[in-house]
Design an enzyme around this catalytic site. Sequence first.
Site, PDB file in Angstrom:
ATOM      1  N   SER A 138       0.985  -1.170   0.174  1.00 55.91           N
ATOM      2  CA  SER A 138      -0.492  -0.197   0.120  1.00 55.91           C
ATOM      3  C   SER A 138       0.868   1.472   0.222  1.00 55.91           C
ATOM      4  CB  SER A 138      -1.389  -0.226   1.016  1.00 55.91           C
ATOM      5  OG  SER A 138      -2.333   0.362   0.771  1.00 55.91           O
ATOM      6  N   LYS A 187     -20.211  19.318   9.084  1.00 52.91           N
ATOM      7  CA  LYS A 187     -19.130  19.611  10.039  1.00 52.91           C
ATOM      8  C   LYS A 187     -18.327  18.237  10.824  1.00 52.91           C
ATOM      9  CE  LYS A 187     -15.840  22.095  11.650  1.00 52.91           C
ATOM     10  NZ  LYS A 187     -14.635  22.843  10.801  1.00 52.91           N
TER      11      LYS A 187
END
Length: 336
Positions: free
Chosen positions: A166, A218
């Site tokens: 990865s 948010k």
Amino acid sequence: MKENLWKYVSAVLILLLAVSSVAVVLLYAQNSELKSYSPLNVTNGSPVVVETSLNATCNGTAYRIQIEELQSQIRFLQEQLRAKNAPQGNTTIAIVPVFGLIDDYTALHLIPLLRDIAKNDSIGGVVLWIESPGGYVGSVREIYSTVRKLDMVKPVVAYTGGLAASGGYYIAVAADKIVADPLAQVGSIGVIYVHYDLQKNYEMNGIKVDVFKTGPYKDMGAEWRGLTEQERRIIEDQLNTYFQAFLRAVSTGRDMPLNETREYATGRTWFAVNVTGSLVDETGSIDDAVDLLSKMLNVSNPRVVIYNGGQPSNFGIFGSTALLLDPRYVNAYIGG
């Protein structure tokens, strides 16, 4: 650095930006073709003929030609930069370890070190010794970018003896060549997003969370509630953006067509011996990586210096986040 070096660096960066822009357009065009494709079916015994746009095919070919031309110019400037920075007299090869999980502290240690090596006239090239399952997206991309810039100035060979997965592999493809132990695991090309939904756990334990926010997103990804469908789509778009960047990095670094790169982008790892010539260049030991770099530098007896790999940090996944991390390592680092 030698005089006028940064002029060349600026030119290379501009070309890299151009290559990335063209690659994005090509990816978009390919994705659009796939979305608009309809499989053949049978109506009254007759197949339905699906026609493809000649312009789309021509444009795809033109984009590939443009990418190849830009890459050729980059290689030319790279050769000029390396020639200007070729060490005089005795040559030193630096072995720089990238061990463990990759986070901000890893980047804080590695980036200044690699920048200093780029300025050191006595160092001819770098062996980047990677043993890592990956880590945070931002940290990985910052290190990748720094390695690419260093490789423009001095040759870099990536090496792994056990694992470059990865984000670890993402960094490796920034190098000129990749050498790996035959049984080292490489790949795990992909992105993973970890989200905690502890809402029911909070309720069972009598925990009430009051949230005051200035916008609907948010607290997106917060552990005290689940994700809305719109938030899931936003996160999927973010992951796809990171994934496309990963694909382009591998395609560019390994000089592979995007379609071939996608074949390896399933999230799994391979033994290096089974992907020699594609995901890695050669199999061997750290000494073989040093020997390969010596040949690239045209030196026979270089001085080898192993740098400190830095102190391991207390890596933990403490919130909802996107990761360039092999999924086998996620559970062990969940911090809650």
